[in-house]
Write a protein that holds these residues in place. Structure first.
Motif, PDB file in Angstrom:
ATOM      1  N   LYS A  24       0.827  -1.207   0.000  1.00  0.00           N
ATOM      2  CA  LYS A  24       0.000   0.000   0.000  1.00  0.00           C
ATOM      3  C   LYS A  24       0.860   1.255   0.000  1.00  0.00           C
ATOM      4  O   LYS A  24       0.589   2.226  -0.720  1.00  0.00           O
ATOM      5  N   LYS A  25       1.932   1.245   0.819  1.00  0.00           N
ATOM      6  CA  LYS A  25       2.800   2.425   0.906  1.00  0.00           C
ATOM      7  C   LYS A  25       3.648   2.611  -0.347  1.00  0.00           C
ATOM      8  O   LYS A  25       4.130   3.704  -0.621  1.00  0.00           O
ATOM      9  N   PRO A  35      12.905   8.407  -4.135  1.00  0.00           N
ATOM     10  CA  PRO A  35      13.836   7.321  -3.783  1.00  0.00           C
ATOM     11  C   PRO A  35      14.176   7.285  -2.298  1.00  0.00           C
ATOM     12  O   PRO A  35      14.326   6.204  -1.716  1.00  0.00           O
ATOM     13  N   GLU A  36      14.309   8.458  -1.644  1.00  0.00           N
ATOM     14  CA  GLU A  36      14.640   8.463  -0.218  1.00  0.00           C
ATOM     15  C   GLU A  36      13.493   7.881   0.602  1.00  0.00           C
ATOM     16  O   GLU A  36      13.708   7.070   1.517  1.00  0.00           O
ATOM     17  N   LEU A  41      11.092   3.226   3.531  1.00  0.00           N
ATOM     18  CA  LEU A  41      10.016   2.243   3.570  1.00  0.00           C
ATOM     19  C   LEU A  41      10.567   0.829   3.450  1.00  0.00           C
ATOM     20  O   LEU A  41      10.147  -0.082   4.181  1.00  0.00           O
ATOM     21  N   ARG A  42      11.539   0.633   2.555  1.00  0.00           N
ATOM     22  CA  ARG A  42      12.097  -0.701   2.347  1.00  0.00           C
ATOM     23  C   ARG A  42      12.811  -1.199   3.595  1.00  0.00           C
ATOM     24  O   ARG A  42      12.651  -2.365   4.001  1.00  0.00           O
ATOM     25  N   GLU A  43      13.599  -0.341   4.236  1.00  0.00           N
ATOM     26  CA  GLU A  43      14.347  -0.764   5.415  1.00  0.00           C
ATOM     27  C   GLU A  43      13.403  -1.026   6.589  1.00  0.00           C
ATOM     28  O   GLU A  43      13.615  -1.958   7.373  1.00  0.00           O
ATOM     29  N   PHE A 120      16.960   6.442  10.694  1.00  0.00           N
ATOM     30  CA  PHE A 120      17.376   6.055   9.345  1.00  0.00           C
ATOM     31  C   PHE A 120      18.630   6.793   8.893  1.00  0.00           C
ATOM     32  O   PHE A 120      19.063   6.611   7.768  1.00  0.00           O
ATOM     33  N   THR A 121      19.179   7.629   9.744  1.00  0.00           N
ATOM     34  CA  THR A 121      20.433   8.289   9.368  1.00  0.00           C
ATOM     35  C   THR A 121      21.606   7.351   9.578  1.00  0.00           C
ATOM     36  O   THR A 121      22.681   7.572   9.043  1.00  0.00           O
TER      37      THR A 121
END
Length: 659
Positions: A24-25, A35-36, A41-43, A120-121
């Motif tokens: 959904k996301k 892309p960021e 989202l992927r991680e 996420f940094t």
């Protein structure tokens, strides 16, 4: 922001729920646009799945009975073993810390906390992804080819759902590669059910990228893809018997080739493919529907009717067959049977407005005015711009106007006429003769002057058109008795400007309009543009002409019609009508129409007449022609005299009472 906030769900250890949230996301965080956001989202998705795997492993450990764990140690005496040594990691990543914290909490048999936040940094270790993107993509397409090669597996929606859950679909690099190649694969392997196309589109969003895809794929496949996604036409794949002697792939290929040929109005090619497919398998409902459409478009309405009748016996719920048969019933004058078919359709699909329109026309044929009026008013409430419904409403007359006068009134009138004759008073015919004699005597000079004015106007018009009075007279006669045209040679022998009556076959509306932009061009100037642009510029009105192309024997000719004729051509592909024979003017008309025919792949190059056309919809240039200033003056004087002689009618009636 925490991983669960990014996924947009509550903390859970259900992998299916996590995958659903991720899918959904993905629509929000497109890897090509954001892309960021996609990387975050992927991680978050990977961490959530890792959490569920560790949770299940710990739960299995906790659910193992304690005695079983102790028995394993009682059977072995403890021995001293040399403890292996491990080099400490150079850097403890956040993912390592997450696993370490989870393991420690399992050892203490305390409740495993769900991680709430993730920075996420910091770096993230992707080393677990064993295959590189190219290998994963190749594996994905091997699975796709294997699924497509097995026909009975291919038509099952669940098998495609499983394929789309492949690991490659969840990898951003792989997803982009698959998106690029998948449509090229389907261009050669397109025999799939409608629901499979919709599932694939939900993952790849092809409809949103239709303009970009048009430059990468063939026009035929784009038309087929749009037809599947918009449900303009769909072919079914679950109606075949499990017969070993049936070459399903050959049948599907010929059936789809017949569909493409019908879309392109290539009747000869369509007939060949329909015959081949019929020889392989004659009981497919979709093939029978295509045969019915072929007979209908080629003017063989009896064969078309029997074909759709056969289709309904084979497939009693086929809505298309009911619609076609209802139209044919109406053309035959069997309104009652047409109404029954429409009622069958509306019982299954109450919101199918085409069926409601046919129902109203059936009531019109039967003279049930109130029912017809109710149906067409309902259509207009749904679509206020429905021109067909408006036209039908104008044909409806009050049932009271249809009722003949009561017998008592007839008897009263008969008695009145008898009494008038007995008293020696004149009847209606005698009174009309008296009226005409008095009227002519009172207005003789006005009538003579009007005749002279009309002769002068006739002369001015003939001079303006560079025609002799005899030619003008022929032209007037031609208006009421047009020249009958059957071939292009007969048309070429007919003078320009003459009315002709002709029959078009294999005709089609080519989605081009002749419009007039009065704001842009104060003087009438025709423009030929696609229908979509005309709607966008709000140029559709009563002056709009619809460009169609049809055949007179073996040659095609351009015809400009009004809406009703264009609709009849669209429905029947054959029409008999009248129009004015005209020369194609210099300018944009011919190039624009030829370009539209090229896009439709119409075989016009060798057969299209390019020097003349037939105008069955009067253009504004004709309507706005005033002849000359002298003609205008004469017309105004004539109007004044007509007003005078009209006013004399009631005066003459009064004068008649004294005679």
């Amino acid at each position: 922001m925490g991983i669960w906030e990014i996924l947009g769900i509550e903390p859970t250890d259900n992998p299916a729920q996590i995958k659903k949230a991720y899918a959904k996301k993905l629509k929000v965080h497109n890897p090509e646009v954001d892309p960021e956001g996609f990387q975050q989202l992927r991680e978050a998705y990977d961490l959530a799945l890792k959490y569920t795997r560790n949770t299940k492993r710990n739960r299995m450990f906790e659910e193992t009975p304690l005695p079983e764990r102790l028995d394993e140690w009682e059977d072995h005496e403890p021995e001293e073993e040399e403890q292996p040594t491990f080099d400490p990691p150079q850097r403890l990543t956040l993912f390592d810390r997450f696993l370490e914290e989870t393991t420690q909490e399992v050892d203490s048999q305390e409740e495993i906390p769900i991680p709430k936040r993730y920075d996420f940094t910091e770096s993230y270790d992707h080393s677990e992804r064993s295959l590189n993107p190219d290998d994963m993509v190749e594996r994905f397409f091997r699975r796709t080819q294997e699924l497509y090669d097995n026909y009975y597996e291919r038509i099952q929606l669940e098998n495609w759902r499983e394929l789309l859950n492949d690991e490659a679909m969840w990898n951003v690099g792989c997803h982009q590669l698959i998106d690029t190649r998948f449509l090229h694969f389907l261009e050669e392997h397109y025999h799939l059910p409608h629901e499979v196309w919709m599932l694939l589109d939900s993952h790849f969003q092809w409809r949103e990228k239709s303009e970009k895809l048009a430059s990468q794929l063939s026009g035929r496949f784009i038309a087929y893809l749009n037809g599947q996604l918009n449900r303009t036409f769909t072919l079914r794949y679950h109606s075949f018997e499990n017969r070993e002697d049936l070459d399903i792939e050959a049948f599907l290929e010929w059936r789809s080739d017949a569909l493409f040929a019908l879309m392109e109005n290539d009747w000869e090619t369509a007939q060949g493919y329909l015959a081949k497919a019929h020889a392989l398998y004659a009981l497919d409902p979709d093939l029978i529907r295509l045969q019915g459409e072929y007979f209908l478009r080629t003017g063989n309405k009896n064969r078309a009717f029997h074909t759709f009748d056969q289709l309904l016996r084979l497939d009693p719920d086929n809505i298309d067959a009911y619609l076609y048969r209802a139209r044919l019933f109406l053309e035959k004058g069997d309104a009652a049977d047409a109404i029954k078919d429409c009622e069958e359709i509306l019982a299954r699909m109450p919101e199918l407005w085409d069926a409601r329109s046919l129902l109203g026309k059936g009531y019109l044929q039967l003279g049930e005015w109130e029912k017809a009026q109710e149906v067409f008013q309902e259509l207009l409430s749904h679509n206020p711009s429905d021109i067909d419904a408006k036209i039908c409403l104008t044909q409806i007359q009050s049932p009271f106007n249809k009722v003949t006068e009561p017998a008592t009134n007839k008897l009263a009138k008969g008695a009145r006429r008898k009494n008038l004759r007995a008293l020696g008073l004149p009847g209606n015919l005698s009174r009309f003769k008296q009226f005409f004699a008095i009227y002519t005597r009172r207005n003789i000079w006005t009538i003579i002057f009007l005749l002279l004015l009309h002769y002068a106007m006739f002369t001015v018009v003939s001079m303006k058109l560079e025609m002799t009075p005899e030619q003008m007279f022929d032209s007037l006669v031609n208006t009421y008795k047009p020249v009958q045209i059957k071939t292009i040679d007969e048309l070429k022998q007919t003078p320009l400007g003459y009315q002709v009556e002709f029959t078009l076959t294999k005709a089609s509306y080519i989605n081009m309009l002749r419009v007039y932009d009065k704001e842009k061009h104060p003087e009438p100037k025709a423009e030929f543009i696609p229908a979509a642009k005309a709607e966008e510029r709000d140029l559709l009105n009563a002056d709009t002409g619809y460009v169609t192309v049809g055949y007179l024997e073996q040659q095609a000719i351009i015809v400009i019609t009004d809406y009703d004729h264009a609709k009849e051509i669209h429905d029947k592909h054959s029409i008999t009508m009248r129009g004015t024979h005209k020369a194609i003017p210099d300018g944009e008309m011919l190039p624009v129409i030829v370009n539209a025919l090229d896009k439709r792949r119409h075989p016009h190059n060798a057969v299209l007449v390019t020097d003349t056309y037939i105008n069955a919809k009067a253009d504004l240039e004709e309507k706005g022609w005033t002849g000359s200033w002298l003609l205008g003056i004469l017309a105004m004087i004539s109007l004044l005299y007509y007003i005078r002689i009209i006013r004399e009618i009631p005066k003459t009636r009064k004068a008649l009472t004294f005679h």
